[in-house]
Structures are given as structure tokens and as C-alpha cells.
Design a protein around this motif. Structure first.
Motif, PDB file in Angstrom:
ATOM      1  N   VAL A  10      25.925  23.708  54.302  1.00 46.79           N
ATOM      2  CA  VAL A  10      26.415  24.968  53.736  1.00 46.79           C
ATOM      3  C   VAL A  10      27.452  24.674  52.654  1.00 46.79           C
ATOM      4  N   PRO A  11      27.088  24.738  51.375  1.00 49.70           N
ATOM      5  CA  PRO A  11      28.110  24.589  50.339  1.00 49.70           C
ATOM      6  C   PRO A  11      28.829  25.924  50.184  1.00 49.70           C
ATOM      7  N   TYR A  12      30.134  25.892  50.061  1.00 50.32           N
ATOM      8  CA  TYR A  12      30.818  27.178  49.883  1.00 50.32           C
ATOM      9  C   TYR A  12      31.990  27.049  48.924  1.00 50.32           C
ATOM     10  N   PHE A  13      32.252  28.146  48.262  1.00 53.96           N
ATOM     11  CA  PHE A  13      33.355  28.200  47.314  1.00 53.96           C
ATOM     12  C   PHE A  13      33.996  29.578  47.466  1.00 53.96           C
ATOM     13  N   ASN A  14      35.200  29.608  48.004  1.00 54.22           N
ATOM     14  CA  ASN A  14      35.909  30.872  48.245  1.00 54.22           C
ATOM     15  C   ASN A  14      35.072  31.895  49.010  1.00 54.22           C
ATOM     16  N   GLU A  15      34.724  31.563  50.219  1.00 53.68           N
ATOM     17  CA  GLU A  15      33.879  32.466  51.003  1.00 53.68           C
ATOM     18  C   GLU A  15      34.533  32.800  52.339  1.00 53.68           C
ATOM     19  N   SER A  16      35.856  32.834  52.397  1.00 61.16           N
ATOM     20  CA  SER A  16      36.512  32.990  53.703  1.00 61.16           C
ATOM     21  C   SER A  16      36.105  34.267  54.424  1.00 61.16           C
ATOM     22  N   ASP A  60      33.135  22.166  51.296  1.00 60.08           N
ATOM     23  CA  ASP A  60      34.060  22.998  50.543  1.00 60.08           C
ATOM     24  C   ASP A  60      34.100  22.529  49.100  1.00 60.08           C
ATOM     25  N   ASP A  61      33.657  23.405  48.213  1.00 59.08           N
ATOM     26  CA  ASP A  61      33.579  23.037  46.801  1.00 59.08           C
ATOM     27  C   ASP A  61      34.874  23.433  46.092  1.00 59.08           C
ATOM     28  N   GLY A  62      35.969  22.897  46.588  1.00 58.68           N
ATOM     29  CA  GLY A  62      37.267  23.164  45.957  1.00 58.68           C
ATOM     30  C   GLY A  62      37.701  24.616  46.026  1.00 58.68           C
ATOM     31  N   ASP A  76      22.897  29.069  51.722  1.00 59.24           N
ATOM     32  CA  ASP A  76      24.081  29.636  51.075  1.00 59.24           C
ATOM     33  C   ASP A  76      25.041  30.186  52.119  1.00 59.24           C
ATOM     34  N   ALA A  77      26.306  30.201  51.763  1.00 57.31           N
ATOM     35  CA  ALA A  77      27.297  30.686  52.711  1.00 57.31           C
ATOM     36  C   ALA A  77      27.353  32.210  52.759  1.00 57.31           C
ATOM     37  N   ASP A  78      26.823  32.871  51.749  1.00 59.54           N
ATOM     38  CA  ASP A  78      27.057  34.313  51.637  1.00 59.54           C
ATOM     39  C   ASP A  78      26.060  35.172  52.410  1.00 59.54           C
ATOM     40  N   LEU A  79      25.297  34.541  53.296  1.00 58.98           N
ATOM     41  CA  LEU A  79      24.334  35.241  54.156  1.00 58.98           C
ATOM     42  C   LEU A  79      23.195  35.890  53.384  1.00 58.98           C
ATOM     43  N   GLN A  80      22.973  35.450  52.153  1.00 58.53           N
ATOM     44  CA  GLN A  80      21.799  35.952  51.434  1.00 58.53           C
ATOM     45  C   GLN A  80      20.538  35.293  51.976  1.00 58.53           C
ATOM     46  N   ASP A  81      20.720  34.112  52.535  1.00 57.26           N
ATOM     47  CA  ASP A  81      19.594  33.428  53.158  1.00 57.26           C
ATOM     48  C   ASP A  81      19.754  33.570  54.670  1.00 57.26           C
ATOM     49  N   ALA A 114      21.163  41.241  50.255  1.00 59.71           N
ATOM     50  CA  ALA A 114      22.246  41.319  49.281  1.00 59.71           C
ATOM     51  C   ALA A 114      23.404  40.500  49.823  1.00 59.71           C
ATOM     52  N   ARG A 115      24.272  40.093  48.919  1.00 59.09           N
ATOM     53  CA  ARG A 115      25.445  39.341  49.316  1.00 59.09           C
ATOM     54  C   ARG A 115      26.218  40.088  50.395  1.00 59.09           C
ATOM     55  N   PHE A 116      26.661  39.382  51.435  1.00 58.27           N
ATOM     56  CA  PHE A 116      27.353  40.009  52.554  1.00 58.27           C
ATOM     57  C   PHE A 116      28.689  40.599  52.098  1.00 58.27           C
ATOM     58  N   GLU A 149      31.810  38.346  45.602  1.00 59.96           N
ATOM     59  CA  GLU A 149      31.081  38.453  44.344  1.00 59.96           C
ATOM     60  C   GLU A 149      30.274  37.200  44.093  1.00 59.96           C
ATOM     61  N   THR A 150      29.182  37.334  43.374  1.00 58.07           N
ATOM     62  CA  THR A 150      28.462  36.132  42.980  1.00 58.07           C
ATOM     63  C   THR A 150      29.324  35.361  41.982  1.00 58.07           C
ATOM     64  N   LYS A 151      29.206  34.029  42.044  1.00 58.00           N
ATOM     65  CA  LYS A 151      30.018  33.235  41.121  1.00 58.00           C
ATOM     66  C   LYS A 151      29.281  32.970  39.824  1.00 58.00           C
ATOM     67  N   TRP A 152      28.100  33.569  39.714  1.00 57.18           N
ATOM     68  CA  TRP A 152      27.321  33.341  38.509  1.00 57.18           C
ATOM     69  C   TRP A 152      27.476  34.513  37.560  1.00 57.18           C
TER      70      TRP A 152
HETATM   71  N1  UDP Z   1      28.986  27.934  45.508  1.00 53.22           N
HETATM   72  C1  UDP Z   1      29.550  26.668  45.501  1.00 53.22           C
HETATM   73  N2  UDP Z   1      30.206  26.256  44.367  1.00 53.22           N
HETATM   74  C2  UDP Z   1      30.302  27.036  43.256  1.00 53.22           C
HETATM   75  C3  UDP Z   1      29.690  28.307  43.274  1.00 53.22           C
HETATM   76  C4  UDP Z   1      29.035  28.720  44.413  1.00 53.22           C
HETATM   77  O1  UDP Z   1      29.483  25.944  46.477  1.00 53.22           O
HETATM   78  O2  UDP Z   1      30.894  26.594  42.285  1.00 53.22           O
HETATM   79  C5  UDP Z   1      28.303  28.405  46.737  1.00 53.22           C
HETATM   80  C6  UDP Z   1      28.696  29.792  47.194  1.00 53.22           C
HETATM   81  O3  UDP Z   1      29.840  29.770  47.982  1.00 53.22           O
HETATM   82  C7  UDP Z   1      27.470  30.211  47.969  1.00 53.22           C
HETATM   83  C8  UDP Z   1      26.339  29.557  47.188  1.00 53.22           C
HETATM   84  O4  UDP Z   1      26.926  28.494  46.456  1.00 53.22           O
HETATM   85  O5  UDP Z   1      27.498  29.692  49.275  1.00 53.22           O
HETATM   86  C9  UDP Z   1      25.635  30.544  46.276  1.00 53.22           C
HETATM   87  O6  UDP Z   1      26.561  31.104  45.381  1.00 53.22           O
HETATM   88  P1  UDP Z   1      26.440  32.588  44.844  1.00 53.22           P
HETATM   89  O7  UDP Z   1      26.197  33.517  45.990  1.00 53.22           O
HETATM   90  O8  UDP Z   1      27.644  32.843  44.013  1.00 53.22           O
HETATM   91  O9  UDP Z   1      25.155  32.491  43.944  1.00 53.22           O
HETATM   92  P2  UDP Z   1      23.875  33.472  43.929  1.00 53.22           P
HETATM   93  O10 UDP Z   1      23.517  33.759  45.364  1.00 53.22           O
HETATM   94  O11 UDP Z   1      24.308  34.672  43.196  1.00 53.22           O
HETATM   95  O12 UDP Z   1      22.819  32.666  43.227  1.00 53.22           O
END
Ligand code: UDP
Ligand code: MG
Length: 334
Positions: A21-27, A54-56, A106-111, A211-213, A216-219
Motif C-alpha cells: 500500500v503506497p500512501y501519501f497523506n492519507e491519515s 509512506d511516500d514522504g 491504493d490507500a484511498d479505498l478506490q480499489d 470514488a475516493r473515500f 483529494e486526488t494528488k493528480w
Molecule cells: N500516492 C503516493 N505518492 C504520491 C501520490 C499518491 O504514494 O506522490 C498514493 C496515494 O496515497 C494513493 C495512491 O497513490 O494511495 C493513488 O493516489 P491518488 O488517489 O491520488 O490517485 P488516483 O486514484 O486519482 O489515480
């Protein structure tokens, strides 16, 4: 070999499934993710580990994850030294993974984690890569859906490979595929391409992407455009070929037009007309030349980045229970 390393070895070969699970600010999302994920993993007969990368993050996500470790010994927490981007975070997870099968989520429960059971089923049938294809893109705008569709069409014509449409990073990889991916040296981690490059037995499962739980999306579109460009230029030199063809066609056209003008001047003389056509030709060719130089630049930029051979990510800390303890707990569960 001493006892610890024997147990370690035994333990390592005992792990069947690694979930990364890669995550970035997903507390906000992590606790729900963790409870859904552990519910799924507990119901499986396989020995599992969860690798949180944890991606920083700049919020308290890392503390949240380390909190999970008190109740769950299968949690390994990896923290990168800064935000390297999701691709690098996934690569870090892949390098640390020990399972015979590896799932990226993904950490955001979209998957939905509940699908892991189905993915494992396919893996047991002998598939090396289980791609998860989005049936619907809930919670995404019309514009994003359309641009994604156009992009995949462009990507697959240019790259001429089997990058499946609407498949994100949510997928299962077998150990041998993970080992091959870990050996791929490129700095430019265009994961869609990297995952499909090794080949082996692939299959596609369809699912509805939620949808994202929360959060915000980071993209943003600018980043997506960069990613799109990366995808094409890191897996294909076809744009260069197209530029050559384009250039040849224009050169041939110019030659004939040039001959025509010479002939016209010789036979009918030439009053000074033709300013508009001159301007149009000048601008068009100038534009095309700049475009092609830009394209060349894209590739040279990539060569530059690859030539530096910097590491993909730097690990700041790894927190995990010693292998022996996890093994004990698992023995009890089994
Ligand atoms: N994420 C990450 N590093 C980043 C940006 C995002 O590890 O620099 C993680 C984020 O926490 C999430 C996953 O990658 O678990 C997907 O990110 P996001 O939901 O923002 O992307 P989308 O679902 O919109 O493609
Ligand atoms: Mg997301």
C-alpha cells in the motif's frame, strides 16, 4: 546458519501474499483501509504481510500506520525519505516484498480490498499477472473519462504493446514477475508499461472502481499530462519515427513546390506575389521544426535522467516485527 536466520529463511519462504500500500497523506483513510484489508486477509488461508510505504507524507499517516503494528504483526512499515511519487513508492514495496504473490493497492479505498480473494484465485489457477480493469469510473468527471479513453487509444497505437485499457496499478503479480520488475533498471517508472512488459500469463478481472473515500486526488491535469508523455516516450520511439516520416513528407512536398515555382518563374515570369503562401509555409515549417526539436528534447531528457543512475527511492526507516515473532503468531493462527 544460526537459529534466527534459519527461522528467518523459513519465515520468508512461508509468506504467500504481500499486499503493498503506497500512501501519501492519507491519515483519514488509512484506518478504514486497514480494517477492511485485515478482515480480508484474516479470511484467507494464505500467510500474508502488508507493506505500507509512506511516500514522504507530511501529515500523521506514518504514526497511524505504526499504530496498526501494535495489534497486527503482519504490518511492515516502510518510510521513504521524501515524496518520491507513487511509482517509486510502489517500487520500494516491490523490493521489500517477500510473498509468492504480490498485490498493489491504493490507500484511498478506490480499489476494494475484498477483491484480493478473487485475484488470488486467478493466481492459483496459474496466472502471473492479474490486471484489474475498471468497469465504471465512479466519481470521475466526464472530461477525465474522455481524456483517459483518448489517451489509451493513442498509447496503444504508439507503443504497440498490450497495455490493457483502464487498468490502474491495482493488480496481482507473481513472484517471478516481481523479481523481473525489480531487475528493470530504468529510473523512469512508468508502471503501466513496466507491469505489462515482462509478459507471462496475464488475465483481466473487471471491477467497479469506487470514488475516493476521502481526501483529494494528488493528480492534477498537468501531472497527468506529464505521466501521459512519460508513458509514450519511455516505452516507444515511434514518435521519433513519425517525426522522420513527417519530415520526409514535408521535404518531398517542398521539393515539388520548389520545382513548380522555378518552372512558373521561367515560363510565365514572376510578379512579386505570394507573400501569404510564403508566410504560411514559413510558419508551418517553423512550427513543425520546433515540435520535432521538443520531441528530441523529451528523449534526450530521458537519457539524461537514466544516465545519472540515481536510486529510485531512499528509505528512511523500516519498522517491522522481527520475523520470528510474526512466524510464531502465524503458527498459532494456522
Ligand atoms: N500516492 C503516493 N505518492 C504520491 C501520490 C499518491 O504514494 O506522490 C498514493 C496515494 O496515497 C494513493 C495512491 O497513490 O494511495 C493513488 O493516489 P491518488 O488517489 O491520488 O490517485 P488516483 O486514484 O486519482 O489515480
Ligand atoms: Mg485514488
Amino acid at each position: 546458519m544460526d537459529l534466527i536466520s534459519i527461522t528467518q529463511k523459513r519465515f520468508e519462504s512461508a509468506i504467500t501474499l504481500s499486499v503493498i500500500v503506497p500512501y501519501f497523506n492519507e491519515s483519514q483513510v488509512l484506518p478504514s483501509l486497514h480494517s477492511r484489508l485485515t478482515a480480508v486477509l484474516d479470511s484467507l488461508p494464505e500467510r500474508c504481510e502488508i507493506i505500507y510505504v509512506d511516500d514522504g507524507s507530511s501529515d500523521d499517516s506514518l504514526q497511524v500506520v505504526e499504530g496498526f503494528q501494535s495489534s497486527s504483526s503482519i504490518v511492515r512499515s516502510l518510510s521513504l525519505s521524501r515524496n518520491f511519487g507513487k511509482e517509486s513508492a510502489m517500487s520500494a514495496g516491490l523490493e521489500y516484498s517477500r510473498g509468492e504473490a504480490v498485490v498493489l493497492i491504493d490507500a484511498d479505498l478506490q480499489d476494494p480490498p475484498e477483491l484480493i480473494a478473487q485475484m488470488l484465485e486467478k493466481w492459483r489457477e496459474g496466472y502471473d499477472v492479474v490486471n484489474m480493469q475498471r468497469r465504471e469510473r465512479h466519481g470521475e468527471t466526464w472530461f477525465k473519462r474522455q481524456s483517459a479513453a483518448i489517451y489509451y487509444r493513442l498509447l496503444n497505437t504508439l507503443v504497440k504493446s498490450d497495455i490493457p485499457e483502464n487498468v490502474g496499478d491495482f493488480r496481482l503479480l507473481s513472484r517471478r514477475v516481481v523479481d523481473h520488475i525489480n531487475r528493470m533498471p530504468e529510473r523512469n517508472r512508468y508502471m503501466k508499461g513496466i507491469f505489462s512488459w515482462p509478459g507471462f500469463k496475464q488475465c483481466i478481472l473487471q471491477f467497479d472502481r469506487d470514488a475516493r473515500f476521502s481526501g483529494e486526488t494528488k493528480w492534477n491535469y498537468f501531472k497527468l499530462l506529464g505521466l501521459a508523455m512519460d508513458g509514450i516516450t519511455s516505452f516507444s520511439i515511434r514518435p521519433l519515427r513519425l517525426a522522420t516520416i513527417f519530415g520526409s513528407v514535408i521535404a518531398a512536398g517542398s521539393l515539388f513546390y520548389g520545382l513548380f515555382i522555378v518552372a512558373q518563374t521561367m515560363f510565365w515570369g514572376n510578379a512579386v506575389t505570394g507573400y501569404p503562401s510564403l508566410m504560411v509555409v514559413q510558419l508551418a515549417i517553423g512550427g513543425i521544426q520546433l515540435l520535432c526539436i521538443g520531441l528530441l528534447g523529451e528523449y534526450i531528457g530521458r537519457i539524461f535522467i537514466e544516465a545519472k543512475q540515481r536510486p529510485l527511492f531512499l528509505v528512511q526507516s523500516v519498522k517491522e516485527k522481527p520475523a520470528v515473532m510474526i512466524f510464531d503468531q502465524m503458527e498459532k493462527r494456522a
